[in-house]
Scaffold this active site. Sequence first.
Site, PDB file in Angstrom:
ATOM      1  N   THR A 140      -0.909   1.718   6.528  1.00 27.42           N
ATOM      2  CA  THR A 140      -0.671   0.523   5.721  1.00 27.42           C
ATOM      3  C   THR A 140      -0.560  -0.651   6.689  1.00 27.42           C
ATOM      4  O   THR A 140      -0.349  -0.462   7.885  1.00 27.42           O
ATOM      5  CB  THR A 140       0.636   0.634   4.911  1.00 27.42           C
ATOM      6  OG1 THR A 140       1.719   0.857   5.821  1.00 27.42           O
ATOM      7  CG2 THR A 140       0.607   1.776   3.925  1.00 27.42           C
ATOM      8  N   ASP A 156      -8.802  -1.547   4.666  1.00 34.59           N
ATOM      9  CA  ASP A 156      -8.958  -0.205   5.250  1.00 34.59           C
ATOM     10  C   ASP A 156      -8.721   0.909   4.239  1.00 34.59           C
ATOM     11  O   ASP A 156      -9.215   2.022   4.406  1.00 34.59           O
ATOM     12  CB  ASP A 156      -7.966  -0.030   6.408  1.00 34.59           C
ATOM     13  CG  ASP A 156      -6.516  -0.217   5.949  1.00 34.59           C
ATOM     14  OD1 ASP A 156      -6.258  -1.108   5.109  1.00 34.59           O
ATOM     15  OD2 ASP A 156      -5.640   0.522   6.429  1.00 34.59           O
ATOM     16  N   THR A 180       0.839  -1.211   0.000  1.00 30.19           N
ATOM     17  CA  THR A 180       0.000   0.000   0.000  1.00 30.19           C
ATOM     18  C   THR A 180       0.868   1.253   0.000  1.00 30.19           C
ATOM     19  O   THR A 180       2.019   1.226   0.423  1.00 30.19           O
ATOM     20  CB  THR A 180      -0.939   0.031   1.228  1.00 30.19           C
ATOM     21  OG1 THR A 180      -1.657  -1.186   1.298  1.00 30.19           O
ATOM     22  CG2 THR A 180      -1.927   1.187   1.202  1.00 30.19           C
TER      23      THR A 180
HETATM   24  N1  ASP Z   1      -3.892  -2.148   4.370  1.00 27.05           N
HETATM   25  C1  ASP Z   1      -3.983  -2.987   3.215  1.00 27.05           C
HETATM   26  C2  ASP Z   1      -5.196  -3.843   3.314  1.00 27.05           C
HETATM   27  O1  ASP Z   1      -5.497  -4.320   4.393  1.00 27.05           O
HETATM   28  C3  ASP Z   1      -2.824  -3.894   3.008  1.00 27.05           C
HETATM   29  C4  ASP Z   1      -1.469  -3.339   3.208  1.00 27.05           C
HETATM   30  O2  ASP Z   1      -1.264  -2.191   3.536  1.00 27.05           O
HETATM   31  O3  ASP Z   1      -0.536  -4.083   3.026  1.00 27.05           O
HETATM   32  O4  ASP Z   1      -5.803  -4.095   2.312  1.00 27.05           O
END
Ligand code: ASP
Length: 342
Positions: free
Chosen positions: A247, A227, A196
């Site tokens: 993230t 999120d 992210t």
């Molecule tokens: N926050 C992101 C999600 O849960 C994933 C990530 O940041 O790696 O989709």
Amino acid sequence: MIDRRKFIKTVSALGISLPFVKSNIKAASNPNIKNNPIILCSRGEKWGKKVLKPGWDILKKNGLLLDAIEKSANVTELDPKDTSVGYGGLPNEDGVVQLDAQIMNGPDHNCGSVACLEGIKTPCSVARLVMERTDHIHLVGKGAQDFAKMHGFKVENLLTESTRKIWVKWKENLSDKDDYFPPVDGNYDQDRSTGTINVLGLNPNGDMAGITTTSGLAWKIPGRIGDSPIIGAGLYVDNEVGAVGATGRGEEMIRSCGSFLGVEYMRNGMTAQEACEAVCKRIIDINGGSSKVDFNDKIVALSKNGDVGCASIRERKGDEPTVATWSKKGFKAIKGTYLIEI
Ligand code: ASP
């Protein structure tokens, strides 16, 4: 009935703010706020420079803040080497790349978001159009893709040869009770990949905006929304206080309204760094303490006066929490903190 568009325009034109949302940070009395533009992303040295360069080029010429953050976020979305955002992002369990993104504009508190968007390389640009060209905030799945097509976006295959191979390897290693053989070139033994990107900006007028964009959790159940597209979870911006983005494990950011919480912590007087650490602590507490936490989230913050924060829940060997900024002082990669040592 009050027309929503007119209401938003009137409120922002009059500069009205409700008494119970008054900020501790006094925009007018802080000399640092005006004319100190800065753009930030939740990456370190390697990605930070190439992501922030196009945004800073716009910001330093007093261009539109929304253009600046969008152009910066587009860098990772369009780069197939980044396997956690946009084109070349790791797919869901069916091998389909489903993207989530949101944008939030400080001055009018307006926002736009897309989720489970397939086939469009730049979801944050679609989210911006949802914000600017519709009366809605969230569009998901086919509706989001139809809306993108209406605005001239091309539907393309977002799975690259490289991510397809990683997905096949993951699938073949899932179980020894199914009919797939493990691949000859070894097992899939990577950590469940996260990534992210958050891009936050402050323009010379002291206005703020932010974007969060992702391909989400690798191998997620089709239809899962993290999120990143949820307002207040993966991003929140308040023009009087600051902006926070996240993230990592999205479900925790949603359960804690983590980005909104970070902005509220700053409103109550915390610095950007203190706010990032306090959000991590809240998530640890919600989960019953550090011994119960085996996931990670990273929070980044930019306050109204250009103060920067970055913290993650856990230490990750070889992957320190870092944030990158570009301002009149040039490019800077700044190390954050973590709360749980491993
Ligand atoms: N926050 C992101 C999600 O849960 C994933 C990530 O940041 O790696 O989709």
